[in-house]
Write an enzyme that holds these catalytic residues in place. Structure first.
Site, PDB file in Angstrom:
ATOM      1  N   ASP A   1      -3.152   7.179  -5.335  1.00  0.00           N
ATOM      2  CA  ASP A   1      -3.293   6.130  -4.333  1.00  0.00           C
ATOM      3  C   ASP A   1      -3.614   4.783  -4.967  1.00  0.00           C
ATOM      4  OD1 ASP A   1      -3.669   4.870  -1.812  1.00  0.00           O
ATOM      5  OD2 ASP A   1      -5.825   5.250  -1.935  1.00  0.00           O
TER       6      ASP A   1
ATOM      7  N   ASP B   1       0.813  -1.209   0.000  1.00  0.00           N
ATOM      8  CA  ASP B   1       0.000   0.000   0.000  1.00  0.00           C
ATOM      9  C   ASP B   1       0.852   1.266   0.000  1.00  0.00           C
ATOM     10  OD1 ASP B   1      -2.330   1.527   0.080  1.00  0.00           O
ATOM     11  OD2 ASP B   1      -2.212   1.673   2.247  1.00  0.00           O
TER      12      ASP B   1
END
Length: 405
Positions: free
Chosen positions: A277, A100
């Site tokens: 993201d 992530d």
């Protein structure tokens, strides 16, 4: 469910002497680590609601001052996630960790237990992070982390969970976001070094840059790669253009940039701050921009998936969506603006429907985080997250104009 085997991705840790924004060390290493792309949807799922909840959690966390309240966003519930097999300890135990860019703590223990070895050290400190619908807390250790046989990180800070919620099927997170996102998460420490920090500091990579190459999930060959220490020049079809990280809060606490967005010839979002993201599935834009986009496309809202839906004739008239970043235009073609039709059933949609991947972030422009360029954008453009030079870079790839959706 998992994507088909064609969707397995790889991570390359490379040093490219001529391609990066800063010179690389001549002894920087090169190695490969495989990771898998997973589609987490189970039938009917409101994709937009999942992404919007994540966006709101990120806004709240950033607004409180970099993790001052130890809060983050939910990644385990994201529609698309990426997992790597990472060794910890000596001898190493293998853990399945979510990769992530939107968080920075590396931790494990959600399923597979942590086994201390000769390289383990209990720091005596505690760690706790809330991920919206999930969380973990436990002890902070340092240990050897093995990403490949040639990339072994000594004394990497890791969280060892004794309480977790919302992380079924994975062991934790491999956090590769900005270091500041660890602030307030570990007792007695302002921040803790990330995996990328230590790869750079220990000389394994030549710069603290992370290059990401995705391929549209519906493509016939959806292999991709993520590169620590630079970028893979063979994967791009244009020069990389870098922009500095935004100074606007709360976007500045993440991989934040400034950009404007146009649909056809009309600007729907003036230059403003937002983030890039990997944990967000869609492209989210401010409510006023979203309303302008919906009006321009003629789309209607599908309540089951939470996505805009258009007819075949409207799809034929769809215009290019252009993201202007640092004076450079990056396009999402009409095909890039629709959800992969082969995956409609995985989100509870109709196989014959056409859904758009642009959704409402849930607040008007001017909030300090007015867009998220998620996976739907990143699968069409190469991206580089450069912590050494505090910048993000983009380039086109051979898949920018794909018609696979």
């Amino acid at each position: 469910m998992m994507f088909p085997s064609k969707a397995f991705l790889s991570i390359l840790f490379v040093a490219w002497s001529s391609a990066d924004a800063s010179p690389l060390r001549p002894d920087a290493g090169k190695a490969t680590l495989s990771f898998a792309a997973r589609l987490n949807a189970r039938g009917a799922v409101n994709v937009a609601a999942v992404d919007r909840a994540r966006a709101q959690a990120m806004k709240q966390a950033g607004s409180t001052g970099k993790r001052a309240e130890r809060s983050s966003f939910s990644i385990s519930n994201a529609v698309v996630t990426y997992t790597a097999q990472v060794g910890v300890g000596s001898p190493a135990t293998e853990y399945t960790l979510l990769i992530d860019t939107g968080s920075s703590n590396t931790w494990l223990g959600a399923n597979t237990p942590y086994y201390p070895t000769m390289t383990s050290m209990d720091t005596g400190n505690t760690v706790a992070v809330s991920y919206g619908s999930g969380s973990f807390s436990g002890k902070e250790y340092t240990d050897t982390v093995t990403l490949s046989t040639r990339l072994v990180i000594a004394e990497q800070s890791i969280g060892v969970a004794n309480i977790t919620e919302g992380f079924d099927g994975v062991d934790g997170i491999l956090g590769v976001g900005p270091t500041d996102l660890t602030q307030g998460t570990v007792s007695n420490f302002e921040t803790v070094p990330t995996v990328t920090d230590n790869l750079y500091n220990q000389g394994s990579i030549g710069t603290g840059a992370l290059g990401i190459y995705f391929v549209p999930s519906a493509d016939s060959d959806s292999a991709g790669e993520l590169t620590f220490g630079g970028h893979d020049n063979s994967k791009i079809t244009s020069s990389l253009t870098y922009v500095p990280l935004t100074t606007t809060s709360p976007a500045s606490y993440y991989w934040g940039i400034d950009q404007s967005i146009s649909y056809g010839r009309s600007t729907i979002l003036s230059e403003t701050a937002g983030i890039v993201d990997t944990g967000t599935t869609l492209v989210l834009i401010a409510s006023d921009a979203f309303n302008a986009y919906q009006t321009a496309t003629g789309a209607v809202m599908d309540e089951t998936t939470g996505l805009l839906m258009i007819t075949s004739s409207q799809y034929a008239q769809l215009q290019t969506l252009t993201f202007k970043i640092g004076g450079k235009a990056y396009d999402l073609t009409p095909n890039a603006q629709i959800w992969p039709r082969s995956l409609n059933g995985d989100i509870g949609g109709s196989s014959s429907s056409i859904y758009l991947i642009v959704s409402d972030i849930g607040s008007e422009s001017g909030s300090g985080l007015d867009f998220i360029n998620g996976y739907a954008f990143l699968q069409r453009h190469y991206s580089v997250f450069d912590s050494t030079n505090n910048q993000v870079g983009f380039a086109t790839t051979k898949h920018t104009d794909d018609m696979s959706n």
